[in-house]
Design a protein around this motif. Structure first.
Motif, PDB file in Angstrom:
ATOM      1  N   TYR A  93       0.317  40.251 -86.252  1.00  0.00           N
ATOM      2  CA  TYR A  93       1.563  40.851 -86.684  1.00  0.00           C
ATOM      3  C   TYR A  93       1.590  42.192 -86.731  1.00  0.00           C
ATOM      4  O   TYR A  93       0.533  43.018 -86.166  1.00  0.00           O
ATOM      5  N   LEU A  94       2.741  42.888 -87.024  1.00  0.00           N
ATOM      6  CA  LEU A  94       2.903  44.381 -87.326  1.00  0.00           C
ATOM      7  C   LEU A  94       4.017  44.391 -88.569  1.00  0.00           C
ATOM      8  O   LEU A  94       4.603  43.358 -88.886  1.00  0.00           O
ATOM      9  N   THR A  95       4.016  45.597 -89.171  1.00  0.00           N
ATOM     10  CA  THR A  95       4.809  45.944 -90.452  1.00  0.00           C
ATOM     11  C   THR A  95       5.588  47.038 -90.109  1.00  0.00           C
ATOM     12  O   THR A  95       5.145  48.078 -89.812  1.00  0.00           O
ATOM     13  N   THR A  96       6.790  46.730 -90.199  1.00  0.00           N
ATOM     14  CA  THR A  96       7.790  48.254 -90.171  1.00  0.00           C
ATOM     15  C   THR A  96       7.945  48.706 -91.833  1.00  0.00           C
ATOM     16  O   THR A  96       8.228  48.042 -92.474  1.00  0.00           O
ATOM     17  N   MET A  97       7.593  50.084 -91.748  1.00  0.00           N
ATOM     18  CA  MET A  97       7.433  50.774 -93.001  1.00  0.00           C
ATOM     19  C   MET A  97       9.105  51.316 -93.018  1.00  0.00           C
ATOM     20  O   MET A  97       9.494  52.317 -92.606  1.00  0.00           O
ATOM     21  N   HIS A  98      10.046  50.626 -93.822  1.00  0.00           N
ATOM     22  CA  HIS A  98      11.241  50.921 -93.852  1.00  0.00           C
ATOM     23  C   HIS A  98      11.459  52.160 -95.093  1.00  0.00           C
ATOM     24  O   HIS A  98      12.369  52.968 -95.060  1.00  0.00           O
ATOM     25  N   GLY A  99      10.653  52.229 -95.841  1.00  0.00           N
ATOM     26  CA  GLY A  99      10.596  53.245 -97.029  1.00  0.00           C
ATOM     27  C   GLY A  99       9.538  54.133 -96.967  1.00  0.00           C
ATOM     28  O   GLY A  99       9.114  54.082 -95.760  1.00  0.00           O
ATOM     29  N   ASN A 100       9.391  55.117 -98.084  1.00  0.00           N
ATOM     30  CA  ASN A 100       8.282  55.911 -97.909  1.00  0.00           C
ATOM     31  C   ASN A 100       7.252  55.049 -99.062  1.00  0.00           C
ATOM     32  O   ASN A 100       7.432  54.670 -99.921  1.00  0.00           O
TER      33      ASN A 100
END
Length: 334
Positions: A93-100
């Motif tokens: 898996y990977l996770t996109t950090m859309h916020g701070n």
């Protein structure tokens, strides 16, 4: 042509259903991502909230009360999270950090940031710019006569600084079209009474995608004086697509997205207002810049390289990213 192994990819998001009708930045991004992956022959499944539907991918309805691992089909090759998983994930898996990120938790080693600035602020170099499927947007007549300015974003959020945008607009003797907020909200009346009542500040509320583009394509520019480190800012590229220049602060990703050819960044009302008045406006140049650099095809190709990496067992970082408190680096806006 290099042979591309077809993957089974699960794209997970819990903030809203797809396709999005009005507000929903992350939902627009993952919609374009999934569509491009499907075009390339990959098998796409979405794990998204109730109300979602899709012709080019399967839908699994996200259930917050069930362990995430139990909601991931056994045959999935890689999971692309668009929120931070609350359990240890058993699949690649990977996770996109859309916020701070907050300063009270660890950042996963398989985190992807959405701008160079956001990555740097968290001790990383791994980022993929957001891209949109411009075919989902109305076509734009770039020869239209344009007047006035616009603000696009949740005006109730203090960090978006709608009243800073109003102040800039009035300094330039321009009308400001506010998209994403209501004139008569309590917060607006409390924080910006004189701007709320000004007839040159026009509030349009929450609108759908077509109406949004129809409003901004008749304006000259987006005013985006954010008071935080903006991770990316979809309003920026949507406005450029519509032929608008963009004027904002130097905070977060704005300086790397807004080149001198398509806009201006500064940290004072007077500085930005002067730039608005003297700028060489070229709607086609702004449109072409957004379409070329921030489309879902470019974004998808970058994510595919990262999918392959985590499927092979590699981590995206040699050591986990770490939150660096950079809020004290934000210049005062006046």
């Amino acid at each position: 042509m290099e042979h591309i192994k077809k993957m089974k990819i699960l794209i997970a998001n819990h903030s809203g259903p797809i396709p999005v009708q009005k507000y929903g930045g992350t939902e627009r991004v993952i919609w374009g991502l999934g569509k491009e992956l499907a075009k390339l022959g990959h098998e796409v499944t979405y794990l998204t909230p109730k109300g979602s539907s899709c012709e080019f991918a399967k839908i699994i309805i996200y259930n917050p009360d069930v362990d995430l691992n139990e909601q991931i089909p056994n045959d999935i090759d890689v999971v692309h999270f668009n929120f931070i998983p609350n359990v240890k994930i058993k699949k690649p898996y990977l996770t996109t950090m859309h916020g701070n990120p907050s300063d009270d938790g660890d950042i996963d080693s398989n985190t992807v940031f959405i701008s160079k600035n956001q990555a740097k602020r968290n001790g990383s170099t791994v980022f993929v710019y957001n891209g949109l499927d411009w075919n989902d947007y109305p076509s734009v007549d770039l020869s239209l006569n344009r007047s006035g300015l616009n603000f696009l974003g949740k005006s109730s959020l203090k960090v978006k600084n709608v009243f800073g945008a109003a102040k800039i607009a009035l300094k330039t003797k321009s009308k400001l079209h506010v998209i994403g907020g209501e004139r008569w909200s309590f917060r607006n009346l409390k924080r910006g009474f004189k701007y709320t009542l000004n007839p040159n500040i026009i509030f349009h509320g929450m609108v759908d995608n077509t109406e949004k583009i129809n409003i901004i394509k008749r304006t000259k520019a987006l005013i985006f004086p954010v008071l935080w480190h903006e991770p990316f800012g979809l309003a920026i590229i949507e406005n450029m697509y519509a032929g608008c220049a963009v004027f904002g602060t130097k905070n977060g990703a704005l300086e790397e997205l807004i080149t001198p050819e398509v806009g201006f960044t500064g940290n004072s009302t007077t500085e930005i207002a002067n730039a608005v008045k003297s700028f060489d406006y070229n709607p086609k140049r702004c449109h072409d810049y957004a379409v070329k650099n921030f489309n879902s095809e470019v974004m998808t190709k970058s994510y595919l390289q990262l999918y392959k990496k985590v499927i092979s067992g590699e981590s995206l970082h040699t050591k986990p990213p770490k939150y660096i408190n950079s809020e004290n680096t934000i210049p005062k806006f006046n």
